[in-house]
Write a protein that holds these residues in place. Structure first.
Motif, PDB file in Angstrom:
ATOM      1  N   GLY A   1       0.799  -1.140  -0.090  1.00 14.52           N
ATOM      2  CA  GLY A   1       0.010  -0.127  -0.218  1.00 14.52           C
ATOM      3  C   GLY A   1       0.746   1.138  -0.003  1.00 14.52           C
ATOM      4  N   PHE A   2       1.776   1.265   0.826  1.00 12.63           N
ATOM      5  CA  PHE A   2       2.925   2.281   0.970  1.00 12.63           C
ATOM      6  C   PHE A   2       3.378   2.866  -0.585  1.00 12.63           C
ATOM      7  CE2 PHE A   2       7.053   3.826   1.471  1.00 12.63           C
ATOM      8  CZ  PHE A   2       6.953   5.100   1.963  1.00 12.63           C
ATOM      9  N   LEU A   3       3.854   1.488  -1.227  1.00 14.32           N
ATOM     10  CA  LEU A   3       4.537   1.740  -2.409  1.00 14.32           C
ATOM     11  C   LEU A   3       3.542   2.271  -3.433  1.00 14.32           C
ATOM     12  CD1 LEU A   3       6.630  -1.730  -2.648  1.00 14.32           C
ATOM     13  CD2 LEU A   3       7.501   0.651  -2.171  1.00 14.32           C
ATOM     14  N   HIS A   4       2.425   1.560  -3.606  1.00 16.22           N
ATOM     15  CA  HIS A   4       1.456   1.924  -4.553  1.00 16.22           C
ATOM     16  C   HIS A   4       0.893   3.728  -3.961  1.00 16.22           C
ATOM     17  CE1 HIS A   4       0.434  -1.495  -6.834  1.00 16.22           C
ATOM     18  NE2 HIS A   4       0.293  -2.072  -5.805  1.00 16.22           N
ATOM     19  N   GLY A   5       1.088   4.163  -3.028  1.00 12.90           N
ATOM     20  CA  GLY A   5       0.829   5.271  -2.624  1.00 12.90           C
ATOM     21  C   GLY A   5       1.761   6.280  -3.023  1.00 12.90           C
ATOM     22  N   ALA A   6       3.133   5.685  -2.825  1.00  6.56           N
ATOM     23  CA  ALA A   6       4.212   6.633  -3.391  1.00  6.56           C
ATOM     24  C   ALA A   6       4.148   6.963  -4.821  1.00  6.56           C
ATOM     25  CB  ALA A   6       5.564   5.962  -2.916  1.00  6.56           C
TER      26      ALA A   6
ATOM     27  N   ALA B   1       9.551   6.724  -9.179  1.00  8.44           N
ATOM     28  CA  ALA B   1       8.301   6.075  -9.217  1.00  8.44           C
ATOM     29  C   ALA B   1       8.582   4.845 -10.345  1.00  8.44           C
ATOM     30  CB  ALA B   1       7.265   7.113 -10.012  1.00  8.44           C
ATOM     31  N   VAL B   2       9.175   5.070 -11.296  1.00  9.52           N
ATOM     32  CA  VAL B   2       9.743   3.836 -12.190  1.00  9.52           C
ATOM     33  C   VAL B   2      10.351   2.935 -11.360  1.00  9.52           C
ATOM     34  CG1 VAL B   2      11.243   3.343 -14.275  1.00  9.52           C
ATOM     35  CG2 VAL B   2       9.761   5.396 -14.370  1.00  9.52           C
ATOM     36  N   PHE B   3      11.421   3.315 -10.511  1.00  8.93           N
ATOM     37  CA  PHE B   3      12.008   2.138  -9.866  1.00  8.93           C
ATOM     38  C   PHE B   3      10.893   1.406  -9.095  1.00  8.93           C
ATOM     39  CE2 PHE B   3      13.316   1.195  -5.375  1.00  8.93           C
ATOM     40  CZ  PHE B   3      14.279  -0.003  -5.495  1.00  8.93           C
ATOM     41  N   LEU B   4       9.945   2.227  -8.183  1.00  9.46           N
ATOM     42  CA  LEU B   4       8.809   1.474  -7.539  1.00  9.46           C
ATOM     43  C   LEU B   4       8.173   0.467  -8.226  1.00  9.46           C
ATOM     44  CD1 LEU B   4       7.874   4.443  -5.131  1.00  9.46           C
ATOM     45  CD2 LEU B   4       9.514   2.598  -4.419  1.00  9.46           C
ATOM     46  N   GLU B   5       7.574   1.075  -9.251  1.00  6.31           N
ATOM     47  CA  GLU B   5       6.725   0.366 -10.199  1.00  6.31           C
ATOM     48  C   GLU B   5       7.521  -1.134 -10.797  1.00  6.31           C
ATOM     49  OE1 GLU B   5       5.790   3.572 -13.026  1.00  6.31           O
ATOM     50  OE2 GLU B   5       3.716   3.225 -12.446  1.00  6.31           O
TER      51      GLU B   5
ATOM     52  N   ASN C   1      16.043   5.983   5.457  1.00  2.35           N
ATOM     53  CA  ASN C   1      15.236   7.124   5.454  1.00  2.35           C
ATOM     54  C   ASN C   1      15.182   8.065   3.985  1.00  2.35           C
ATOM     55  OD1 ASN C   1      16.616   7.558   8.700  1.00  2.35           O
ATOM     56  ND2 ASN C   1      14.872   7.555   8.424  1.00  2.35           N
ATOM     57  N   PHE C   2      16.241   7.863   3.190  1.00  2.72           N
ATOM     58  CA  PHE C   2      16.325   8.406   2.031  1.00  2.72           C
ATOM     59  C   PHE C   2      15.303   8.052   0.914  1.00  2.72           C
ATOM     60  CE2 PHE C   2      20.489  10.553   2.817  1.00  2.72           C
ATOM     61  CZ  PHE C   2      20.287  11.650   2.503  1.00  2.72           C
ATOM     62  N   SER C   3      14.820   6.438   1.051  1.00  5.58           N
ATOM     63  CA  SER C   3      14.117   5.786   0.434  1.00  5.58           C
ATOM     64  C   SER C   3      12.607   6.294   0.824  1.00  5.58           C
ATOM     65  CB  SER C   3      14.089   4.162   0.552  1.00  5.58           C
ATOM     66  OG  SER C   3      15.451   3.926   0.062  1.00  5.58           O
ATOM     67  N   PHE C   4      12.418   6.493   2.103  1.00  6.73           N
ATOM     68  CA  PHE C   4      11.286   7.054   2.486  1.00  6.73           C
ATOM     69  C   PHE C   4      10.909   8.513   2.108  1.00  6.73           C
ATOM     70  CE2 PHE C   4      11.919   3.932   6.655  1.00  6.73           C
ATOM     71  CZ  PHE C   4      11.476   2.970   5.930  1.00  6.73           C
ATOM     72  N   ILE C   5      11.872   9.226   2.273  1.00  8.43           N
ATOM     73  CA  ILE C   5      11.746  10.754   1.761  1.00  8.43           C
ATOM     74  C   ILE C   5      11.521  10.619   0.043  1.00  8.43           C
ATOM     75  CG2 ILE C   5      12.896  12.874   1.450  1.00  8.43           C
ATOM     76  CD1 ILE C   5      14.323  12.633   4.078  1.00  8.43           C
TER      77      ILE C   5
END
Length: 170
Positions: A43-48, A64-68, A110-114
């Protein structure tokens, strides 16, 4: 200033307090995710990813491309890494064991979360982590690094410098 950060005993004590504070923050976050039973990063990843569009995106397109393409298809792995990474980083920082590596991995998280659009305490933790990281071995002076690092160095030096062997005569 750098020498003060890396060699002063009073600074080592202050760094131990910062290190333990950071460790407590990480360990409580990780423990809550592990014992809560319902943590899932999906859910966090989709929200990002959703925050990467619109007039004022909070997440940059490249992230976003990395996350997807990497994180979301492997969400169960990232869930595991976040939960256990937070816990292990916290334990290492509290014990002062492999302090520099632990704080570096914490800063990466932390940087990943930011990058994913979360503000929270991540910036503060990165700032404190920079002091711990720059201080080097002094940050773990009042912790297990005081014993572990010299032990590992002694083992590494022995492997790098094998005893001289006499040439075999023909």
């Amino acid at each position: 200033m750098l020498e003060l950060l890396r060699k002063n005993n009073v600074v080592a004590g202050l760094l131990a307090i910062i290190r333990i504070y950071l460790g407590y923050t990480w360990i409580t976050g990780g423990w809550g995710k592990i014992t809560g039973g319902g943590f899932d990063a999906t859910g966090f990843l989709h929200g990002a990813v959703a925050k990467s569009t619109g007039e004022h995106p909070a997440v940059q397109g490249w992230w976003a491309v990395f996350l997807e393409n990497v994180a979301i298809p492997n969400a169960s792995l990232f869930t595991f890494l976040v939960m256990w990474g937070e816990l292990l980083i916290g334990i290492a920082l509290i014990l002062g064991l492999f302090t520099n590596f632990a704080v570096l991995m914490g800063m990466v998280m932390n940087f990943s979360f930011i990058f994913s659009g979360t503000v929270s305490t991540n910036g503060q933790m990165i700032l404190l982590g920079i002091f711990v990281l720059v201080a080097g071995a002094n940050a773990g002076k009042f912790g297990l690094d005081r014993y572990a690092i010299p032990f590992l160095k002694s083992k590494l030096v022995k492997k790098e410098r094998p005893e001289a062997k006499t040439p075999i005569e023909v």
